[in-house]
Design a protein around this motif. Sequence first.
Motif, PDB file in Angstrom:
ATOM      1  N   ILE A  43      86.340  76.161  10.884  1.00 13.82           N
ATOM      2  CA  ILE A  43      86.200  77.379  11.683  1.00 13.82           C
ATOM      3  C   ILE A  43      85.543  78.449  10.830  1.00 13.82           C
ATOM      4  CG2 ILE A  43      87.388  79.210  12.965  1.00 13.82           C
ATOM      5  CD1 ILE A  43      89.688  77.213  13.423  1.00 13.82           C
ATOM      6  N   VAL A  44      84.552  79.101  11.401  1.00 13.91           N
ATOM      7  CA  VAL A  44      83.984  80.296  10.781  1.00 13.91           C
ATOM      8  C   VAL A  44      84.255  81.477  11.705  1.00 13.91           C
ATOM      9  CG1 VAL A  44      81.889  81.478  10.044  1.00 13.91           C
ATOM     10  CG2 VAL A  44      82.180  79.035   9.562  1.00 13.91           C
ATOM     11  N   ARG A  45      84.964  82.455  11.159  1.00 14.69           N
ATOM     12  CA  ARG A  45      85.113  83.737  11.866  1.00 14.69           C
ATOM     13  C   ARG A  45      83.988  84.622  11.363  1.00 14.69           C
ATOM     14  NH1 ARG A  45      90.803  84.631  13.949  1.00 14.69           N
ATOM     15  NH2 ARG A  45      89.905  86.647  14.447  1.00 14.69           N
ATOM     16  N   ALA A  46      82.917  84.694  12.155  1.00 19.86           N
ATOM     17  CA  ALA A  46      81.697  85.362  11.701  1.00 19.86           C
ATOM     18  C   ALA A  46      81.918  86.852  11.513  1.00 19.86           C
ATOM     19  CB  ALA A  46      80.569  85.125  12.698  1.00 19.86           C
ATOM     20  N   GLY A  47      81.447  87.362  10.389  1.00 17.66           N
ATOM     21  CA  GLY A  47      81.486  88.789  10.142  1.00 17.66           C
ATOM     22  C   GLY A  47      80.125  89.436  10.260  1.00 17.66           C
ATOM     23  N   SER A  48      79.103  88.632  10.533  1.00 20.06           N
ATOM     24  CA  SER A  48      77.736  89.133  10.616  1.00 20.06           C
ATOM     25  C   SER A  48      76.859  88.079  11.273  1.00 20.06           C
ATOM     26  CB  SER A  48      77.190  89.440   9.217  1.00 20.06           C
ATOM     27  OG  SER A  48      77.119  88.244   8.456  1.00 20.06           O
ATOM     28  N   VAL A  49      75.664  88.495  11.648  1.00 21.81           N
ATOM     29  CA  VAL A  49      74.682  87.540  12.166  1.00 21.81           C
ATOM     30  C   VAL A  49      74.291  86.565  11.065  1.00 21.81           C
ATOM     31  CG1 VAL A  49      72.357  87.286  13.122  1.00 21.81           C
ATOM     32  CG2 VAL A  49      73.845  89.130  13.928  1.00 21.81           C
ATOM     33  N   THR A  54      74.022  81.007   8.704  1.00 21.22           N
ATOM     34  CA  THR A  54      74.527  80.124   7.648  1.00 21.22           C
ATOM     35  C   THR A  54      75.321  78.970   8.227  1.00 21.22           C
ATOM     36  OG1 THR A  54      74.623  81.964   6.067  1.00 21.22           O
ATOM     37  CG2 THR A  54      75.966  80.022   5.577  1.00 21.22           C
ATOM     38  N   THR A  55      76.174  79.266   9.198  1.00 14.99           N
ATOM     39  CA  THR A  55      76.999  78.229   9.811  1.00 14.99           C
ATOM     40  C   THR A  55      76.149  77.179  10.504  1.00 14.99           C
ATOM     41  OG1 THR A  55      78.805  79.797  10.154  1.00 14.99           O
ATOM     42  CG2 THR A  55      78.834  77.796  11.482  1.00 14.99           C
ATOM     43  N   VAL A  56      75.178  77.617  11.285  1.00 18.33           N
ATOM     44  CA  VAL A  56      74.337  76.671  12.020  1.00 18.33           C
ATOM     45  C   VAL A  56      73.539  75.794  11.046  1.00 18.33           C
ATOM     46  CG1 VAL A  56      72.365  76.490  13.581  1.00 18.33           C
ATOM     47  CG2 VAL A  56      74.204  78.100  14.079  1.00 18.33           C
TER      48      VAL A  56
END
Length: 456
Positions: A43-49, A54-56
């Motif tokens: 799980i990534v709780r995104a803090g930014s675009v 990076t996740t993708v």
Amino acid sequence: MTDQLTTTEPLSFDGTLLHPGDPGWDDARRAWQLRADQHPAAIVRAGSVRDVITTVRRAAELGLRVAPQATGHNAGPLGPLDGTALLRTGDLRDVTIDPQRRIARVGAGALWGDVTVAAAEHGLAALAGSSRDVGVVGYTLGGGVSWLGRAHGPAAGQVTAAEIVTADGELLRVDDEHHPDLFWAIRGGGGSFGVVTALEFRLFPITEVQAGALFWPIERAAEVLHAWREWADEVPDTVTSVGRLLRFPPLPEIPEPVRGRSLVAIELASLEGPVATELLLRRLRALGPEMDTVHSQSPVDLADLHMDPPTPVPGIGDGTGLAAFPVESLDALLATVGPGSTLPPLLSVEIRQLGGALARPVGAVSGLDAAVVVFAVTIAPDDGAAAAATTTLDALASALAPWAAESTYLNFVERAGTRTFPAATLRRLRSVKTTYDPADRIRANHPVAPFGPAGS
């Protein structure tokens, strides 16, 4: 394939990266729809675009798919998320209102409550969902039917631009002139085509609406709903209404006037003035409702009209669009889930009026050329309750099948396998998916598969 989003090369996130067993894992994987038991690889709780990009990219390197999710209201069809990184975007809640252009710009995690309050400060209103805690992006990607929809169309039709991270990790700005095929697809085609990180859409100079509900005992359901069906067919497009069967549980958080009661209700929102709305309501009020809450209010207050639960719940439900809504279809519904039914009862069965501007083609929006859409739902805290509810939902779908539209409203589809797009729309959506995500890396609750080996 690895089940970790990180390898020996460290990653830097503005938000948080979690793996199974990490502190906070169970909270992070929990969707608003509590019956969705999500078990992603990471799980990534995104803090930014930047975190989204990076996740993708890293997920692609590791052979993982990516499932974007802001709130998880319609998480059931996603499944358990094996082999998938869950990308939670709920912290990206920025909202900017441009009052001169009447445009809102929102981040991937913005909720409708964030937008309606900010817009109202400038005398503006959005085509918002019926609950303030519904995510703007997911709702809009599914089309978006609001209380102002018959006058102004689906929310997807007001989108002017979007920013989207594609499956190869590129950030694109899409609109009518830039990547128009992708712009068409995300307006109603769901979340299969990339991770939307921002939306821009039009607002309307609306500061007051006439809205509320009329209630009768459920034993009068046939009388009231048949009268409403005729009335709804005649009102102007400035009025949007819902006929509804409600069975409230005897819980302390339920308001005392309706607690533990079974009722038939008519909910409505009108852009006519107070006098004109009063005239329109005469026929319904002649039926002698025992409660009548229709009054002048701010568009912000429309979030309370539908009485949606204010906190996450373990619900089970599904929707069916009806191409036509004759007397026989209403009789079939009442015979199946009305006051005389012997099937397991449902908390709510609503018949949402469509037509007007909702019927005009917009992007890939599906199912809104129907006459009405029926949505039925109940609380199912355990598997036994879910099985009982499924029996009733299946019976209702079967009873309405003679009038079913070719497709239904995407946001009201909560069970996998329901046909969500007409054949021609689906072919075009699959073409867009093949162009931007041929390996099917982006996972959506209502998936569109690419052509070729990755698709079906």
